[in-house]
Design a protein around this motif. Sequence first.
Motif, PDB file in Angstrom:
ATOM      1  N   ARG A  40       0.831  -1.262   0.102  1.00  0.00           N
ATOM      2  CA  ARG A  40       0.019  -0.010   0.064  1.00  0.00           C
ATOM      3  C   ARG A  40       1.102   1.382   0.003  1.00  0.00           C
ATOM      4  O   ARG A  40       2.076   1.155   0.457  1.00  0.00           O
ATOM      5  N   ASP A  71      -3.569   0.967  -6.316  1.00  0.00           N
ATOM      6  CA  ASP A  71      -4.704   2.007  -5.997  1.00  0.00           C
ATOM      7  C   ASP A  71      -4.287   3.101  -6.920  1.00  0.00           C
ATOM      8  O   ASP A  71      -3.455   4.031  -6.586  1.00  0.00           O
ATOM      9  N   ASN A  74      -4.127   6.759  -5.686  1.00  0.00           N
ATOM     10  CA  ASN A  74      -3.236   7.157  -4.632  1.00  0.00           C
ATOM     11  C   ASN A  74      -2.051   8.168  -5.252  1.00  0.00           C
ATOM     12  O   ASN A  74      -1.783   7.921  -6.484  1.00  0.00           O
ATOM     13  N   GLU A 122      -1.026  -4.345  -0.930  1.00  0.00           N
ATOM     14  CA  GLU A 122      -2.341  -3.329  -1.459  1.00  0.00           C
ATOM     15  C   GLU A 122      -3.264  -4.152  -1.414  1.00  0.00           C
ATOM     16  O   GLU A 122      -4.490  -3.442  -1.003  1.00  0.00           O
TER      17      GLU A 122
END
Length: 175
Positions: A40, A71, A74, A122
Amino acid sequence: YFGAKTKTLQKRTKGHAKIIFGKLAALIEGSSNVIVMGHRNPDFDSIGACVGMATLIKNMFKGIDIKIVADTENENFKACTSRLLMLADYKDIFIDRVSALEYNNTETLLIIVDANNMAILESPELAKNSFKKVIIDHHIKKEEFDDEPEFAYIDPSASSASELIAEMLEEVLPP
């Protein structure tokens, strides 16, 4: 008093990258598709390792569908991939975590890069629901995996996961 001036030795060799790729290649060939995932809030190393792995698979295994879980909203992702997303080869390769769960099946190989702690991935749900996993990382392994991966290449002597994948790219892709 011994050991104060002991020099460290390089652990990896060019041949080592070929051996690692050989193990990885056997798993890729036995898969219907491949999903690559980093951690992430990705940084350049995580995204670079994902893209490097995707490039390696695209060039060496024709017909294997490959996706990268990210993502895309992001800010780090946007900063790292602003130029990359302009290239046709990478336009449709990134998928979100929900799509990744739908894309996953019993013949999918999940390749996790730049992380070996499942909590920071993630999509930890994807890791839990994947039948075949590979981990390529440069961070020290701190805990045991809930489900042992098919193959784990964890080398703390590397400066980055991108370095480990770049070594494979250099050894197996034609010049």
